[in-house]
Design a protein around this motif. Sequence first.
Motif, PDB file in Angstrom:
ATOM      1  N   GLU A   1       3.626  -6.569   4.119  1.00 26.92           N
ATOM      2  CA  GLU A   1       3.565  -5.893   5.425  1.00 26.92           C
ATOM      3  C   GLU A   1       4.747  -6.357   6.273  1.00 26.92           C
ATOM      4  O   GLU A   1       5.201  -7.491   6.150  1.00 26.92           O
ATOM      5  CB  GLU A   1       2.258  -6.242   6.151  1.00 26.92           C
ATOM      6  CG  GLU A   1       1.024  -5.606   5.563  1.00 26.92           C
ATOM      7  CD  GLU A   1       0.883  -4.123   5.887  1.00 26.92           C
ATOM      8  OE1 GLU A   1       1.576  -3.629   6.802  1.00 26.92           O
ATOM      9  OE2 GLU A   1       0.090  -3.459   5.204  1.00 26.92           O
TER      10      GLU A   1
ATOM     11  N   HIS B   1       0.843  -1.206   0.000  1.00 22.16           N
ATOM     12  CA  HIS B   1       0.000   0.000   0.000  1.00 22.16           C
ATOM     13  C   HIS B   1       0.871   1.246   0.000  1.00 22.16           C
ATOM     14  O   HIS B   1       1.985   1.242   0.530  1.00 22.16           O
ATOM     15  CB  HIS B   1      -1.002   0.002   1.156  1.00 22.16           C
ATOM     16  CG  HIS B   1      -0.407  -0.039   2.541  1.00 22.16           C
ATOM     17  ND1 HIS B   1       0.074   1.076   3.170  1.00 22.16           N
ATOM     18  CD2 HIS B   1      -0.229  -1.068   3.416  1.00 22.16           C
ATOM     19  CE1 HIS B   1       0.501   0.747   4.373  1.00 22.16           C
ATOM     20  NE2 HIS B   1       0.346  -0.558   4.545  1.00 22.16           N
TER      21      HIS B   1
ATOM     22  N   GLU C   1      -5.145   1.668   2.549  1.00 19.63           N
ATOM     23  CA  GLU C   1      -5.062   0.422   3.316  1.00 19.63           C
ATOM     24  C   GLU C   1      -5.274   0.714   4.786  1.00 19.63           C
ATOM     25  O   GLU C   1      -5.962  -0.018   5.495  1.00 19.63           O
ATOM     26  CB  GLU C   1      -3.695  -0.254   3.112  1.00 19.63           C
ATOM     27  CG  GLU C   1      -3.592  -1.647   3.737  1.00 19.63           C
ATOM     28  CD  GLU C   1      -3.146  -1.666   5.192  1.00 19.63           C
ATOM     29  OE1 GLU C   1      -3.275  -2.707   5.837  1.00 19.63           O
ATOM     30  OE2 GLU C   1      -2.688  -0.619   5.707  1.00 19.63           O
ATOM     31  N   GLU C   2      -4.657   1.811   5.244  1.00 14.11           N
ATOM     32  CA  GLU C   2      -4.653   2.110   6.685  1.00 14.11           C
ATOM     33  C   GLU C   2      -6.034   2.491   7.210  1.00 14.11           C
ATOM     34  O   GLU C   2      -6.224   2.595   8.416  1.00 14.11           O
ATOM     35  CB  GLU C   2      -3.650   3.240   6.986  1.00 14.11           C
ATOM     36  CG  GLU C   2      -2.200   2.884   6.671  1.00 14.11           C
ATOM     37  CD  GLU C   2      -1.586   1.872   7.642  1.00 14.11           C
ATOM     38  OE1 GLU C   2      -2.292   1.402   8.544  1.00 14.11           O
ATOM     39  OE2 GLU C   2      -0.397   1.561   7.460  1.00 14.11           O
TER      40      GLU C   2
ATOM     41  N   ASP D   1       6.286   0.463   7.133  1.00 10.27           N
ATOM     42  CA  ASP D   1       4.867   0.173   6.824  1.00 10.27           C
ATOM     43  C   ASP D   1       4.356   1.149   5.773  1.00 10.27           C
ATOM     44  O   ASP D   1       3.795   2.162   6.109  1.00 10.27           O
ATOM     45  CB  ASP D   1       4.052   0.263   8.110  1.00 10.27           C
ATOM     46  CG  ASP D   1       2.607  -0.119   7.899  1.00 10.27           C
ATOM     47  OD1 ASP D   1       2.283  -0.690   6.846  1.00 10.27           O
ATOM     48  OD2 ASP D   1       1.784   0.178   8.792  1.00 10.27           O
TER      49      ASP D   1
HETATM   50 ZN   LIG Z   1       0.692  -1.483   6.383  1.00 10.96          ZN
END
Ligand SMILES: [Zn+2]
Length: 387
Positions: free
Chosen positions: A165, A73, A137-138, A105
């Motif tokens: 991830e 992402h 995504e978050e 991340d």
């Molecule tokens: Zn992530």
Amino acid sequence: MTDIQRAIEVLESLVGFDTTSRNSNLPLIDWVEGYLDRCGVTYERIPDQAGVKANIWATIGPADKPGYILSGHSDVVPVDGQSWASDPFRLSRRDGRLYGRGATDMKGFVACCLAAVPDIKARRLARPIHLAISYDEEVGCIGVQDIIARIKRSAVQPAGCFVGEPSLMAVVVGHKSKRSTRVTVHGRTVHSSLAPHGVNAVEYAARLICKIRDISERLAREGARDPLYDVPFTTGHTGTVNGGIALNVVPGICTFEFEFRAIGDDDANALTEEVIAYGRDTLEPAMKAVAPEAGITFEGRSGFPGLDTPADEGVVALAKRLMGTNACSKVAYGTEAGRFSAAGIPSVVIGPGSIDQAHKADEFIAESEVAKCVDFIDRLVAQCAAG
Ligand SMILES: [Zn+2]
């Protein structure tokens, strides 16, 4: 062979874009498209409805063969209120670590993938490698759903998906599913001296919250077990409650939020339905007997499907072989792998860096992790060249 230095340079570019989920990610997407153009790779931009964000889907190699997806992402969590030693949107290299928002991340993984593209492009692949770069995504694994819809329209489905991830490059085959719900209890307000003439929304909310607690205790006591999780059973809890204005007023409204996080043997939706049924069948009749307008509404909030890829699935064996390990694990955080898996694409989570550094001030990825990921992708590419 991909140069680690190239991965770090790409990461430097990616971190430079403030792609906090509330912002447009298009400047980053434009940059990635320019990079892929220079590599001679064709791609598709998959925009959101408002046209302010986009995913990228690219295929390198024979599209008519089942290949492997590298998925990451582009968005990051906010830095609001965090105290950083250096500018979070400028990659800073100190003591073998690379600091910046998204370093672990998960722009680190995306950078490793992009850095490998010239090498992938130069190879004669027997199976394709796909790049999937998503937005949002978050905030609930939203953007990736349109990538999956795009994949489902393809004549040939991928053999598997690697979601990068941060796992310290461990092979992760599972995470729990989650469903969260917002509840509004509508009662009837009266002066507290006339309490039986009213319907106390806080008290009925409390009964529902106790029901959620009872279900959670039942799951902890006698529910299914999965020893690969730190908490090896399904959990539920209530996180917020709001209701009441004064002690001498029977509260007319109360809201609260609860969630279930389920292991593969349980169903977070079914557990939520159990709470809803209790409200509808047991509490509402009693409420409506006093005040017909009283009632309870349930509104789905966020959620994501779980990941529970069988150990004998080909993508798991491949990930283990490429990493030279026999171990696999399960993690507490949710990922886009749950959505790929739910769409019938066997998926594992494997990515550089530690989840311990994600979402925090001074987020970093160790250069050694970048090196491990670059090696992993090199071996995957070699595998796809071999057939
Ligand atoms: Zn992530």
